[in-house]
Design a protein around this motif. Structure first.
Motif, PDB file in Angstrom:
ATOM      1  N   GLU A 109      28.404  24.925   2.927  1.00 18.40           N
ATOM      2  CA  GLU A 109      27.857  23.571   2.891  1.00 18.40           C
ATOM      3  C   GLU A 109      28.962  22.518   2.983  1.00 18.40           C
ATOM      4  N   THR A 110      30.096  22.887   3.528  1.00 19.71           N
ATOM      5  CA  THR A 110      31.208  21.952   3.687  1.00 19.71           C
ATOM      6  C   THR A 110      31.180  21.365   5.093  1.00 19.71           C
ATOM      7  N   ALA A 111      32.021  20.388   5.316  1.00 20.24           N
ATOM      8  CA  ALA A 111      32.082  19.729   6.627  1.00 20.24           C
ATOM      9  C   ALA A 111      33.541  19.505   7.014  1.00 20.24           C
ATOM     10  N   PHE A 112      34.291  20.578   7.057  1.00 21.72           N
ATOM     11  CA  PHE A 112      35.705  20.474   7.412  1.00 21.72           C
ATOM     12  C   PHE A 112      35.881  20.483   8.921  1.00 21.72           C
ATOM     13  N   SER A 113      37.071  20.077   9.341  1.00 23.03           N
ATOM     14  CA  SER A 113      37.416  20.029  10.750  1.00 23.03           C
ATOM     15  C   SER A 113      38.651  20.883  10.997  1.00 23.03           C
ATOM     16  N   LEU A 114      38.734  21.481  12.165  1.00 17.77           N
ATOM     17  CA  LEU A 114      39.894  22.314  12.498  1.00 17.77           C
ATOM     18  C   LEU A 114      41.188  21.510  12.578  1.00 17.77           C
ATOM     19  N   ASP A 115      41.096  20.209  12.728  1.00 17.81           N
ATOM     20  CA  ASP A 115      42.309  19.387  12.764  1.00 17.81           C
ATOM     21  C   ASP A 115      42.523  18.632  11.448  1.00 17.81           C
ATOM     22  N   ASP A 116      41.974  19.155  10.365  1.00 15.68           N
ATOM     23  CA  ASP A 116      42.113  18.522   9.048  1.00 15.68           C
ATOM     24  C   ASP A 116      43.589  18.387   8.697  1.00 15.68           C
ATOM     25  N   PRO A 117      44.030  17.181   8.299  1.00 15.94           N
ATOM     26  CA  PRO A 117      45.447  16.967   7.999  1.00 15.94           C
ATOM     27  C   PRO A 117      45.932  17.647   6.712  1.00 15.94           C
ATOM     28  N   HIS A 118      45.020  18.222   5.937  1.00 13.68           N
ATOM     29  CA  HIS A 118      45.431  18.930   4.723  1.00 13.68           C
ATOM     30  C   HIS A 118      45.992  20.316   5.018  1.00 13.68           C
ATOM     31  N   VAL A 119      45.894  20.765   6.269  1.00  9.56           N
ATOM     32  CA  VAL A 119      46.377  22.095   6.659  1.00  9.56           C
ATOM     33  C   VAL A 119      47.678  21.950   7.424  1.00  9.56           C
ATOM     34  N   ARG A 120      48.632  22.799   7.060  1.00  3.98           N
ATOM     35  CA  ARG A 120      49.908  22.830   7.769  1.00  3.98           C
ATOM     36  C   ARG A 120      50.304  24.295   7.961  1.00  3.98           C
ATOM     37  N   GLU A 121      51.219  24.504   8.873  1.00  4.44           N
ATOM     38  CA  GLU A 121      51.774  25.834   9.097  1.00  4.44           C
ATOM     39  C   GLU A 121      53.113  25.904   8.378  1.00  4.44           C
ATOM     40  N   MET A 122      53.289  26.965   7.580  1.00  2.57           N
ATOM     41  CA  MET A 122      54.513  27.134   6.792  1.00  2.57           C
ATOM     42  C   MET A 122      54.818  28.609   6.637  1.00  2.57           C
ATOM     43  N   ASP A 123      56.023  29.009   6.936  1.00 13.10           N
ATOM     44  CA  ASP A 123      56.452  30.397   6.728  1.00 13.10           C
ATOM     45  C   ASP A 123      55.489  31.412   7.329  1.00 13.10           C
ATOM     46  N   GLY A 124      54.951  31.116   8.499  1.00  5.55           N
ATOM     47  CA  GLY A 124      54.026  32.032   9.158  1.00  5.55           C
ATOM     48  C   GLY A 124      52.647  32.075   8.530  1.00  5.55           C
ATOM     49  N   CYS A 125      52.328  31.043   7.756  1.00  2.00           N
ATOM     50  CA  CYS A 125      51.032  30.967   7.078  1.00  2.00           C
ATOM     51  C   CYS A 125      50.361  29.635   7.362  1.00  2.00           C
ATOM     52  N   LEU A 126      49.048  29.619   7.225  1.00  2.00           N
ATOM     53  CA  LEU A 126      48.303  28.372   7.177  1.00  2.00           C
ATOM     54  C   LEU A 126      48.179  28.006   5.711  1.00  2.00           C
ATOM     55  N   VAL A 127      48.503  26.764   5.377  1.00  2.00           N
ATOM     56  CA  VAL A 127      48.509  26.307   3.988  1.00  2.00           C
ATOM     57  C   VAL A 127      47.706  25.018   3.903  1.00  2.00           C
ATOM     58  N   ALA A 128      46.726  24.992   2.988  1.00  2.00           N
ATOM     59  CA  ALA A 128      45.933  23.784   2.739  1.00  2.00           C
ATOM     60  C   ALA A 128      46.257  23.276   1.347  1.00  2.00           C
ATOM     61  N   ILE A 129      46.482  21.970   1.245  1.00  2.00           N
ATOM     62  CA  ILE A 129      46.787  21.334  -0.039  1.00  2.00           C
ATOM     63  C   ILE A 129      45.868  20.132  -0.217  1.00  2.00           C
ATOM     64  N   PHE A 130      45.203  20.081  -1.367  1.00  2.00           N
ATOM     65  CA  PHE A 130      44.369  18.937  -1.727  1.00  2.00           C
ATOM     66  C   PHE A 130      44.880  18.321  -3.011  1.00  2.00           C
ATOM     67  N   ILE A 131      44.884  16.987  -3.041  1.00  2.00           N
ATOM     68  CA  ILE A 131      45.291  16.233  -4.215  1.00  2.00           C
ATOM     69  C   ILE A 131      44.109  15.366  -4.639  1.00  2.00           C
ATOM     70  N   GLU A 132      43.789  15.418  -5.930  1.00  2.00           N
ATOM     71  CA  GLU A 132      42.669  14.620  -6.430  1.00  2.00           C
ATOM     72  C   GLU A 132      42.851  13.159  -6.058  1.00  2.00           C
ATOM     73  N   GLY A 133      41.756  12.552  -5.624  1.00  2.00           N
ATOM     74  CA  GLY A 133      41.793  11.146  -5.227  1.00  2.00           C
ATOM     75  C   GLY A 133      41.975  10.957  -3.741  1.00  2.00           C
ATOM     76  N   GLU A 134      42.438  11.986  -3.030  1.00  2.00           N
ATOM     77  CA  GLU A 134      42.539  11.889  -1.574  1.00  2.00           C
ATOM     78  C   GLU A 134      41.154  12.049  -0.971  1.00  2.00           C
ATOM     79  N   THR A 135      40.954  11.485   0.194  1.00  2.00           N
ATOM     80  CA  THR A 135      39.687  11.642   0.891  1.00  2.00           C
ATOM     81  C   THR A 135      39.720  12.938   1.690  1.00  2.00           C
ATOM     82  N   TYR A 136      38.694  13.723   1.517  1.00  2.00           N
ATOM     83  CA  TYR A 136      38.532  14.934   2.320  1.00  2.00           C
ATOM     84  C   TYR A 136      37.054  15.286   2.378  1.00  2.00           C
ATOM     85  N   ALA A 137      36.686  16.027   3.389  1.00  2.00           N
ATOM     86  CA  ALA A 137      35.271  16.367   3.598  1.00  2.00           C
ATOM     87  C   ALA A 137      34.913  17.612   2.797  1.00  2.00           C
ATOM     88  N   VAL A 138      33.803  17.542   2.075  1.00  2.00           N
ATOM     89  CA  VAL A 138      33.283  18.733   1.370  1.00  2.00           C
ATOM     90  C   VAL A 138      31.795  18.839   1.546  1.00  2.00           C
TER      91      VAL A 138
END
Length: 161
Positions: free
Chosen positions: A132-161
């Motif tokens: 029931e989420t509404a994320f996008s493949l180009d979401d800026p919370h996702v980055r590539e690091m050390d051969g991994c996909l990493v998502a980071i969310f900080i309370e108060g930031e706007t993001y789709a859920v």
């Protein structure tokens, strides 16, 4: 603050706690305080206003530390997932993006780290099928690091859920 490392024979738990201890000492000059489980099982410091989140993969550990609620999730880019999971875990909007993606494995991993990190931020974790989420493949919370996909969310930031 964000840190990562290779496991190098350690468990993900051991490596994650070592990263957390390092980040906490760098941020506060103090040793790592006791950690307890919150109401839904989310780990938190017993005697500190700092917040943290740890994620580990088969080969890496990641840790974030902040003065506000924060969450992280990671997946190895080379992890092969069962693409039929898309039918169960993606919302109709996400499924449309998944179907159009050239690299469906990466697309599913991207949605997964977004869903897991947002669930960690809430403190409730994933329950059932998180479709029931509404994320996008180009979401800026996702980055590539050390051969991994990493998502980071900080309370108060706007993001789709």
């Amino acid at each position: 603050m964000l840190a990562s490392c290779s496991l190098n024979g350690r468990s993900g738990h051991e490596a994650g706690r070592a990263l957390l201890a390092r980040l906490y000492r760098e941020a506060t000059g103090q040793p790592l305080p006791p950690i307890e489980a919150g109401a839904w099982g989310k780990p938190a410091f017993a005697d500190s206003d700092w917040h943290f989140s740890i994620s580990h993969t088969k080969n890496h550990a990641f840790c974030v530390l902040a003065e506000t609620n924060i969450a992280i999730d990671a997946e190895e880019l080379n992890r092969r997932v069962n693409l039929s999971l898309a039918e169960k875990i993606l919302s109709p909007m996400e499924k449309t993006q998944f179907d159009a993606a050239d690299d469906k494995n990466r697309a599913l991993l991207t949605f997964w780290v977004l869903k897991e990190a947002s669930a960690k931020l809430s403190g409730r974790g994933l329950r059932g099928y998180p479709n029931e989420t509404a994320f996008s493949l180009d979401d800026p919370h996702v980055r590539e690091m050390d051969g991994c996909l990493v998502a980071i969310f900080i309370e108060g930031e706007t993001y789709a859920v």
